[in-house]
Motif scaffolding. Structure first.
Motif, PDB file in Angstrom:
ATOM      1  N   GLY A 154     -12.918   4.756   1.267  1.00  0.00           N
ATOM      2  CA  GLY A 154     -13.565   5.571   2.036  1.00  0.00           C
ATOM      3  C   GLY A 154     -15.082   5.692   1.797  1.00  0.00           C
ATOM      4  N   THR A 155     -15.283   4.465   0.639  1.00  0.00           N
ATOM      5  CA  THR A 155     -16.719   4.610   0.337  1.00  0.00           C
ATOM      6  C   THR A 155     -17.249   3.220   0.678  1.00  0.00           C
ATOM      7  N   GLU A 156     -18.720   3.203   0.884  1.00  0.00           N
ATOM      8  CA  GLU A 156     -19.388   2.182   1.527  1.00  0.00           C
ATOM      9  C   GLU A 156     -19.527   1.164   0.487  1.00  0.00           C
ATOM     10  N   PRO A 157     -19.527  -0.239   0.745  1.00  0.00           N
ATOM     11  CA  PRO A 157     -19.507  -0.812   2.294  1.00  0.00           C
ATOM     12  C   PRO A 157     -18.136  -0.852   2.865  1.00  0.00           C
ATOM     13  N   TYR A 158     -17.008  -0.421   2.187  1.00  0.00           N
ATOM     14  CA  TYR A 158     -15.766  -0.578   2.788  1.00  0.00           C
ATOM     15  C   TYR A 158     -15.590   0.171   3.878  1.00  0.00           C
ATOM     16  N   ALA A 159     -16.061   1.614   3.934  1.00  0.00           N
ATOM     17  CA  ALA A 159     -15.439   2.247   4.844  1.00  0.00           C
ATOM     18  C   ALA A 159     -15.407   2.338   6.189  1.00  0.00           C
ATOM     19  N   GLN A 160     -16.405   1.514   6.913  1.00  0.00           N
ATOM     20  CA  GLN A 160     -16.465   1.203   8.382  1.00  0.00           C
ATOM     21  C   GLN A 160     -15.349   0.409   8.719  1.00  0.00           C
ATOM     22  N   TYR A 161     -14.998  -0.327   7.712  1.00  0.00           N
ATOM     23  CA  TYR A 161     -13.626  -1.356   8.094  1.00  0.00           C
ATOM     24  C   TYR A 161     -12.627  -0.713   7.612  1.00  0.00           C
ATOM     25  N   ALA A 162     -12.228  -0.026   6.613  1.00  0.00           N
ATOM     26  CA  ALA A 162     -11.127   0.169   5.960  1.00  0.00           C
ATOM     27  C   ALA A 162     -10.568   1.736   5.884  1.00  0.00           C
ATOM     28  N   ALA A 163     -11.561   2.537   6.075  1.00  0.00           N
ATOM     29  CA  ALA A 163     -11.199   3.955   5.852  1.00  0.00           C
ATOM     30  C   ALA A 163      -9.829   4.441   6.316  1.00  0.00           C
ATOM     31  N   ASP A 164      -9.680   4.114   7.780  1.00  0.00           N
ATOM     32  CA  ASP A 164      -8.774   4.616   8.445  1.00  0.00           C
ATOM     33  C   ASP A 164      -7.437   3.904   8.257  1.00  0.00           C
ATOM     34  N   LYS A 165      -7.679   2.460   7.729  1.00  0.00           N
ATOM     35  CA  LYS A 165      -6.382   1.693   7.470  1.00  0.00           C
ATOM     36  C   LYS A 165      -5.537   2.239   6.130  1.00  0.00           C
ATOM     37  N   SER A 166      -6.436   3.120   5.351  1.00  0.00           N
ATOM     38  CA  SER A 166      -5.826   3.506   4.047  1.00  0.00           C
ATOM     39  C   SER A 166      -4.968   4.917   4.232  1.00  0.00           C
ATOM     40  N   GLN A 167      -5.001   5.253   5.511  1.00  0.00           N
ATOM     41  CA  GLN A 167      -4.529   6.429   5.730  1.00  0.00           C
ATOM     42  C   GLN A 167      -2.982   6.107   6.403  1.00  0.00           C
ATOM     43  N   ARG A 168      -1.938   7.206   5.911  1.00  0.00           N
ATOM     44  CA  ARG A 168      -0.677   6.974   6.403  1.00  0.00           C
ATOM     45  C   ARG A 168      -0.129   8.479   6.444  1.00  0.00           C
ATOM     46  N   ALA A 169       0.706   8.509   7.381  1.00  0.00           N
ATOM     47  CA  ALA A 169       1.359   9.935   7.664  1.00  0.00           C
ATOM     48  C   ALA A 169       2.249  10.464   6.461  1.00  0.00           C
ATOM     49  N   ASP A 170       2.288  11.473   6.293  1.00  0.00           N
ATOM     50  CA  ASP A 170       3.089  12.087   5.190  1.00  0.00           C
ATOM     51  C   ASP A 170       4.666  11.638   5.335  1.00  0.00           C
ATOM     52  N   ALA A 171       5.282  11.132   4.166  1.00  0.00           N
ATOM     53  CA  ALA A 171       6.532  10.716   4.379  1.00  0.00           C
ATOM     54  C   ALA A 171       7.490  12.183   4.556  1.00  0.00           C
ATOM     55  N   PRO A 172       8.646  12.060   5.314  1.00  0.00           N
ATOM     56  CA  PRO A 172       9.571  13.067   5.466  1.00  0.00           C
ATOM     57  C   PRO A 172      10.290  13.367   3.935  1.00  0.00           C
ATOM     58  N   GLY A 173      10.607  14.404   3.602  1.00  0.00           N
ATOM     59  CA  GLY A 173      11.420  14.495   2.389  1.00  0.00           C
ATOM     60  C   GLY A 173      12.963  14.499   2.801  1.00  0.00           C
ATOM     61  N   PRO A 174      13.533  14.689   1.625  1.00  0.00           N
ATOM     62  CA  PRO A 174      15.242  14.820   1.969  1.00  0.00           C
ATOM     63  C   PRO A 174      15.421  15.906   3.004  1.00  0.00           C
ATOM     64  N   ALA A 175      15.126  17.130   2.805  1.00  0.00           N
ATOM     65  CA  ALA A 175      15.491  18.417   3.531  1.00  0.00           C
ATOM     66  C   ALA A 175      14.960  17.844   5.051  1.00  0.00           C
ATOM     67  N   GLN A 176      13.820  17.160   5.236  1.00  0.00           N
ATOM     68  CA  GLN A 176      13.717  17.036   6.658  1.00  0.00           C
ATOM     69  C   GLN A 176      14.682  15.938   7.304  1.00  0.00           C
ATOM     70  N   TYR A 177      14.966  15.124   6.360  1.00  0.00           N
ATOM     71  CA  TYR A 177      15.944  14.162   7.341  1.00  0.00           C
ATOM     72  C   TYR A 177      17.466  14.856   7.363  1.00  0.00           C
ATOM     73  N   ILE A 178      17.665  15.656   6.381  1.00  0.00           N
ATOM     74  CA  ILE A 178      19.056  16.413   6.709  1.00  0.00           C
ATOM     75  C   ILE A 178      18.980  17.214   7.987  1.00  0.00           C
ATOM     76  N   GLU A 179      17.788  17.977   8.052  1.00  0.00           N
ATOM     77  CA  GLU A 179      17.696  18.815   9.317  1.00  0.00           C
ATOM     78  C   GLU A 179      17.792  17.801  10.485  1.00  0.00           C
ATOM     79  N   ALA A 180      17.040  16.764  10.602  1.00  0.00           N
ATOM     80  CA  ALA A 180      16.834  15.948  11.723  1.00  0.00           C
ATOM     81  C   ALA A 180      18.157  15.492  12.221  1.00  0.00           C
ATOM     82  N   LEU A 181      18.760  14.792  11.178  1.00  0.00           N
ATOM     83  CA  LEU A 181      20.311  14.125  11.213  1.00  0.00           C
ATOM     84  C   LEU A 181      21.147  14.901  11.544  1.00  0.00           C
TER      85      LEU A 181
END
Length: 263
Positions: A154-181
């Motif tokens: 997220g810092t320059e000079p990298y941010a314009q290329y890489a900032a969005d590539k470093s983001q990832r959705a939060d992982a479901p926890g065990p409780a979310q898998y239990i509920e969904a399945l």
């Protein structure tokens, strides 16, 4: 997956024992007699070395590995047999005849798919009654390895290329898998484990993440910035994960869910 990085099987294969341990722990929770399993699918099979271990576990089964990476599928072909095959495919598009599969395994793959919970009903539909779905994903998004990656990207000079590539959705926890399945008519066993891997070599955590989580960032950078970024990232990782006489300790949280379809 459409948003996944380009994979390097050789880099990914470093620390193969450590990467493979969660797969074994996952499969050990599938409680089905070997002679009851005729078709197994490994979604996100990677280079195929772990998929190949399923041949001995289910000696009467045909096993198919699926991965979106052409490089991984090419690497996996050396494990192919008359009972084990590998095909290129995107999990977002994957389908199977309802009730046709005895076991679906997806190991260290779904974390790349933000809408992964939306895929679970389709996986369950593909299982025969009494069939099994086994999932393992990393749950280490808050670890220093990833926090440092996001901060630096997220810092320059990298941010314009890489900032969005470093983001990832939060992982479901065990409780979310239990509920969904459970909502799909499954009996679910879900848990989490933190492994404390002791890694050999110089700046071992950098070598680890270059094979997985850091790849989207590194590949997004122009050649003239990639080496600079890797040097700075490596220095910060070395400070966060100091090397000891016995190796470098990498705490790594992983999330598991094993579900049996009822009916």
């Amino acid at each position: 997956m459409r948003t996944s990085p380009v994979w390097n099987p050789e880099q990914y294969g470093k620390f193969a024992d450590e990467r493979g341990r969660p797969f074994g722990d996952l499969v050990d929770r599938i409680h089905v007699a070997p002679d009851e399993v005729k078709l197994v699918v490994d979604l996100g099979c990677g280079p195929g070395n772990l998929t190949a271990t399923l041949l001995d576990r289910w000696p009467d089964a045909t096993i198919q590995g699926v991965d979106s990476s052409p490089a991984m599928i090419e690497a996996a072909q050396k494990y192919a047999t008359d009972r084990l095959g590998f095909v290129e495919g995107d999990l977002l598009d994957w389908t199977a005849e309802p009730g046709s599969i005895d076991v679906i395994v997806t190991n260290a793959t779904l974390q790349w798919i933000p809408e992964q919970l939306d895929l679970l009903p389709g996986f369950v539909r593909a299982l025969r009654p009494g069939g099994w779905l086994a999932i393992q994903i990393p749950g280490n998004g808050d670890a220093p390895s990833h926090a440092i990656l996001r901060e630096l990207a997220g810092t320059e000079p990298y941010a314009q290329y890489a900032a969005d590539k470093s983001q990832r959705a939060d992982a479901p926890g065990p409780a979310q898998y239990i509920e969904a399945l459970s909502a799909e008519g499954c009996v679910v066993d879900a848990w989490e484990t933190t492994y404390n891997h002791i890694l050999p070599g110089e700046n071992a955590v950098l070598e680890w993440v270059k094979g997985t989580g850091a790849r989207p960032v590194l590949q997004s950078l122009p050649d003239d910035l990639r080496a600079e970024f890797e040097t700075e990232y490596g220095a910060r990782l070395a400070a966060a994960y100091p090397r000891r006489s016995y190796g470098t300790v990498l705490p790594f949280r992983r999330i598991f869910a094993v579900a049996q379809k009822q009916g």
